[in-house]
Design a protein around this motif. Structure first.
Motif, PDB file in Angstrom:
ATOM      1  N   ILE A  65       0.870  -1.171   0.000  1.00 45.49           N
ATOM      2  CA  ILE A  65       0.000   0.000   0.000  1.00 45.49           C
ATOM      3  C   ILE A  65       0.907   1.221   0.000  1.00 45.49           C
ATOM      4  O   ILE A  65       1.667   1.436   0.957  1.00 45.49           O
ATOM      5  CB  ILE A  65      -0.951  -0.004   1.209  1.00 45.49           C
ATOM      6  CG1 ILE A  65      -1.888  -1.216   1.104  1.00 45.49           C
ATOM      7  CG2 ILE A  65      -1.749   1.293   1.271  1.00 45.49           C
ATOM      8  CD1 ILE A  65      -2.744  -1.451   2.316  1.00 45.49           C
ATOM      9  N   ASP A  66       0.865   1.935  -1.110  1.00 54.68           N
ATOM     10  CA  ASP A  66       1.795   3.061  -1.311  1.00 54.68           C
ATOM     11  C   ASP A  66       3.233   2.633  -1.078  1.00 54.68           C
ATOM     12  O   ASP A  66       4.035   3.361  -0.484  1.00 54.68           O
ATOM     13  CB  ASP A  66       1.429   4.234  -0.399  1.00 54.68           C
ATOM     14  CG  ASP A  66       0.078   4.835  -0.751  1.00 54.68           C
ATOM     15  OD1 ASP A  66      -0.300   4.774  -1.943  1.00 54.68           O
ATOM     16  OD2 ASP A  66      -0.605   5.336   0.163  1.00 54.68           O
ATOM     17  N   GLY A  67       3.554   1.427  -1.536  1.00 58.37           N
ATOM     18  CA  GLY A  67       4.913   0.921  -1.467  1.00 58.37           C
ATOM     19  C   GLY A  67       5.281   0.202  -0.192  1.00 58.37           C
ATOM     20  O   GLY A  67       6.301  -0.496  -0.136  1.00 58.37           O
ATOM     21  N   THR A  68       4.487   0.334   0.854  1.00 56.06           N
ATOM     22  CA  THR A  68       4.782  -0.323   2.133  1.00 56.06           C
ATOM     23  C   THR A  68       4.216  -1.740   2.122  1.00 56.06           C
ATOM     24  O   THR A  68       3.036  -1.931   1.821  1.00 56.06           O
ATOM     25  CB  THR A  68       4.178   0.467   3.302  1.00 56.06           C
ATOM     26  OG1 THR A  68       4.730   1.787   3.295  1.00 56.06           O
ATOM     27  CG2 THR A  68       4.489  -0.208   4.624  1.00 56.06           C
ATOM     28  N   PRO A  69       5.023  -2.746   2.457  1.00 51.81           N
ATOM     29  CA  PRO A  69       4.537  -4.129   2.423  1.00 51.81           C
ATOM     30  C   PRO A  69       3.774  -4.494   3.698  1.00 51.81           C
ATOM     31  O   PRO A  69       4.097  -4.045   4.799  1.00 51.81           O
ATOM     32  CB  PRO A  69       5.820  -4.953   2.304  1.00 51.81           C
ATOM     33  CG  PRO A  69       6.871  -4.121   2.972  1.00 51.81           C
ATOM     34  CD  PRO A  69       6.482  -2.679   2.725  1.00 51.81           C
ATOM     35  N   TYR A  70       2.759  -5.342   3.504  1.00 46.43           N
ATOM     36  CA  TYR A  70       1.963  -5.880   4.610  1.00 46.43           C
ATOM     37  C   TYR A  70       1.674  -7.345   4.305  1.00 46.43           C
ATOM     38  O   TYR A  70       1.327  -7.693   3.171  1.00 46.43           O
ATOM     39  CB  TYR A  70       0.635  -5.134   4.765  1.00 46.43           C
ATOM     40  CG  TYR A  70       0.769  -3.677   5.101  1.00 46.43           C
ATOM     41  CD1 TYR A  70       0.786  -3.243   6.428  1.00 46.43           C
ATOM     42  CD2 TYR A  70       0.866  -2.721   4.093  1.00 46.43           C
ATOM     43  CE1 TYR A  70       0.910  -1.893   6.737  1.00 46.43           C
ATOM     44  CE2 TYR A  70       0.979  -1.370   4.388  1.00 46.43           C
ATOM     45  CZ  TYR A  70       1.010  -0.970   5.712  1.00 46.43           C
ATOM     46  OH  TYR A  70       1.128   0.362   6.014  1.00 46.43           O
ATOM     47  N   GLU A  71       1.782  -8.189   5.313  1.00 44.01           N
ATOM     48  CA  GLU A  71       1.451  -9.600   5.137  1.00 44.01           C
ATOM     49  C   GLU A  71      -0.058  -9.750   4.942  1.00 44.01           C
ATOM     50  O   GLU A  71      -0.843  -9.135   5.679  1.00 44.01           O
ATOM     51  CB  GLU A  71       1.887 -10.415   6.363  1.00 44.01           C
ATOM     52  CG  GLU A  71       3.389 -10.430   6.592  1.00 44.01           C
ATOM     53  CD  GLU A  71       4.145 -11.200   5.518  1.00 44.01           C
ATOM     54  OE1 GLU A  71       3.607 -12.206   5.023  1.00 44.01           O
ATOM     55  OE2 GLU A  71       5.272 -10.786   5.180  1.00 44.01           O
ATOM     56  N   MET A  72      -0.439 -10.550   3.962  1.00 43.68           N
ATOM     57  CA  MET A  72      -1.871 -10.759   3.709  1.00 43.68           C
ATOM     58  C   MET A  72      -2.071 -12.147   3.114  1.00 43.68           C
ATOM     59  O   MET A  72      -1.581 -12.457   2.032  1.00 43.68           O
ATOM     60  CB  MET A  72      -2.416  -9.702   2.750  1.00 43.68           C
ATOM     61  CG  MET A  72      -3.910  -9.802   2.491  1.00 43.68           C
ATOM     62  SD  MET A  72      -4.929  -9.173   3.844  1.00 43.68           S
ATOM     63  CE  MET A  72      -4.609  -7.412   3.722  1.00 43.68           C
ATOM     64  N   THR A 259      -9.408  -9.386  -8.398  1.00 42.36           N
ATOM     65  CA  THR A 259      -8.853 -10.710  -8.635  1.00 42.36           C
ATOM     66  C   THR A 259      -7.526 -10.847  -7.896  1.00 42.36           C
ATOM     67  O   THR A 259      -7.041  -9.903  -7.262  1.00 42.36           O
ATOM     68  CB  THR A 259      -8.599 -10.938 -10.133  1.00 42.36           C
ATOM     69  OG1 THR A 259      -7.458 -10.160 -10.548  1.00 42.36           O
ATOM     70  CG2 THR A 259      -9.813 -10.564 -10.977  1.00 42.36           C
ATOM     71  N   ALA A 260      -6.923 -12.019  -8.043  1.00 43.34           N
ATOM     72  CA  ALA A 260      -5.554 -12.195  -7.576  1.00 43.34           C
ATOM     73  C   ALA A 260      -4.645 -11.192  -8.273  1.00 43.34           C
ATOM     74  O   ALA A 260      -4.953 -10.677  -9.354  1.00 43.34           O
ATOM     75  CB  ALA A 260      -5.088 -13.617  -7.870  1.00 43.34           C
ATOM     76  N   ALA A 261      -3.516 -10.907  -7.642  1.00 44.28           N
ATOM     77  CA  ALA A 261      -2.524 -10.045  -8.274  1.00 44.28           C
ATOM     78  C   ALA A 261      -2.052 -10.678  -9.575  1.00 44.28           C
ATOM     79  O   ALA A 261      -2.019 -11.908  -9.724  1.00 44.28           O
ATOM     80  CB  ALA A 261      -1.344  -9.824  -7.335  1.00 44.28           C
ATOM     81  N   ALA A 262      -1.695  -9.837 -10.522  1.00 45.87           N
ATOM     82  CA  ALA A 262      -1.180 -10.328 -11.789  1.00 45.87           C
ATOM     83  C   ALA A 262       0.222 -10.906 -11.612  1.00 45.87           C
ATOM     84  O   ALA A 262       1.033 -10.393 -10.829  1.00 45.87           O
ATOM     85  CB  ALA A 262      -1.155  -9.206 -12.819  1.00 45.87           C
ATOM     86  N   GLU A 268       1.159  -4.146  -5.311  1.00 47.28           N
ATOM     87  CA  GLU A 268       0.449  -2.937  -4.890  1.00 47.28           C
ATOM     88  C   GLU A 268      -1.052  -3.189  -4.995  1.00 47.28           C
ATOM     89  O   GLU A 268      -1.567  -3.556  -6.049  1.00 47.28           O
ATOM     90  CB  GLU A 268       0.853  -1.756  -5.763  1.00 47.28           C
ATOM     91  CG  GLU A 268       0.350  -0.421  -5.288  1.00 47.28           C
ATOM     92  CD  GLU A 268       1.032   0.095  -4.022  1.00 47.28           C
ATOM     93  OE1 GLU A 268       0.332   0.760  -3.227  1.00 47.28           O
ATOM     94  OE2 GLU A 268       2.240  -0.161  -3.823  1.00 47.28           O
ATOM     95  N   LEU A 269      -1.752  -3.011  -3.876  1.00 43.78           N
ATOM     96  CA  LEU A 269      -3.169  -3.383  -3.821  1.00 43.78           C
ATOM     97  C   LEU A 269      -4.000  -2.585  -4.821  1.00 43.78           C
ATOM     98  O   LEU A 269      -4.906  -3.128  -5.466  1.00 43.78           O
ATOM     99  CB  LEU A 269      -3.703  -3.189  -2.401  1.00 43.78           C
ATOM    100  CG  LEU A 269      -5.133  -3.642  -2.125  1.00 43.78           C
ATOM    101  CD1 LEU A 269      -5.335  -5.114  -2.459  1.00 43.78           C
ATOM    102  CD2 LEU A 269      -5.490  -3.384  -0.663  1.00 43.78           C
TER     103      LEU A 269
END
Length: 294
Positions: A65-72, A259-262, A268-269
């Protein structure tokens, strides 16, 4: 207490719902027939999860999110979250999920996700609303993931079909390493109809990014049919657990907005296919309805 069960019913249909994930647990008509998959973990423990704030997987299970990673984890956190029962009548109920320390750690937004179930005759409508309660734009994806028994009640041994109401032949997309592949493949639909076979799912879900329309019928050749309509859900997936012996006895009919990320993307969400972005206090509504044999 967690995982509280709420029951709604009318003269045609009874539905049981869990506060964990606001997930439907049973869907039974007055004649005693059960239409929803019962969640046998030998095949797949889900029944009808709600997917938020994303659909599918992220690269290395990490969004940005705006370049910051988050576990999901796959399909987001709503399906593993305890909702509050905000309203209940004999034939309707509404669950709500708001931001918490746990959600902010992986999704740094204030939000309200409400999921409402309503019976009218032999028709069940499931509607969700996402509201941005944060002061910054909020990206997300949303989807429904209900699983229905295959074969349908009383239709053992009969061919089963999915027929799109618009008669289309939408292009097929497939997952690669759990992410959305780049190729548009030939449609398995012929004049809007797909005859189901477990071999179709050997390469995982069948995904139709565009063109599947706003409704379909899942039916047995000489037996019952479930008729679906979709609201603000442009993507469709069909899935069952591949490679099981015996074949997995359920079919997921999954309408999505996102959908899933490409494959090869940054994670980036906001850049995921069909992602949405809500401004402060904006809302988006999504719904599906299923008409059961009365």
């Amino acid at each position: 207490m967690p995982n509280q069960i709420t029951r709604i019913a009318n003269e045609y249909v009874t539905v049981e719902l869990s506060s964990l994930g606001a997930e439907m647990q049973t869907l039974v008509t007055a004649d005693g027939r059960s239409w929803l998959w019962h969640g046998d973990p030998a095949f797949w423990a889900g029944r009808a999860p709600v997917l938020f704030p994303m659909v599918g997987k992220a690269p290395d299970n990490r969004i940005r999110i705006d370049g910051t990673p988050y576990e999901m984890a796959q399909h987001g956190f709503a399906r593993r979250s305890e909702f509050v029962l905000a309203q209940s009548t004999p034939s309707t109920c509404r669950y709500e999920l708001t931001a918490s320390d746990a959600t902010r750690a992986v999704y740094p937004f204030e939000f309200l996700l409400s999921v409402e179930y309503a019976l009218e005759g032999a028709r069940l409508t499931v509607a969700a609303e996402v509201e941005n309660r944060d002061g910054k734009p909020m990206p997300f994806g949303f989807g429904f993931h209900p699983a229905f028994v295959w074969p349908l009640p009383g239709a053992d041994g009969q061919p089963h079909t999915v027929t799109l109401h618009n008669g289309a032949e939408p292009a097929l997309a497939r997952l690669e390493e759990g992410l959305l592949g780049p190729k548009a493949l030939p449609s398995p639909f012929k004049a809007g109809t797909l005859t189901l076979d477990h071999s179709l799912f050997e390469a995982d879900a069948m995904i139709f990014l565009q063109g599947a329309g706003d409704g379909l019928a899942y039916a047995a050749q000489d037996g019952p049919a479930l008729n679906f309509s979709f609201e603000n859900l442009p993507n469709l997936a069909l899935w069952t657990k591949p490679g099981t012996v015996p074949d997995a006895p359920f079919l997921c009919v999954e309408p999505w907005h996102g959908t899933a990320a490409a494959l090869g993307s940054s994670g980036e969400l906001s850049e995921r296919p069909f992602s949405l972005i809500l401004q402060h206090w904006e809302k988006s509504r999504f719904a599906f309805a299923v008409e059961l044999p009365a």
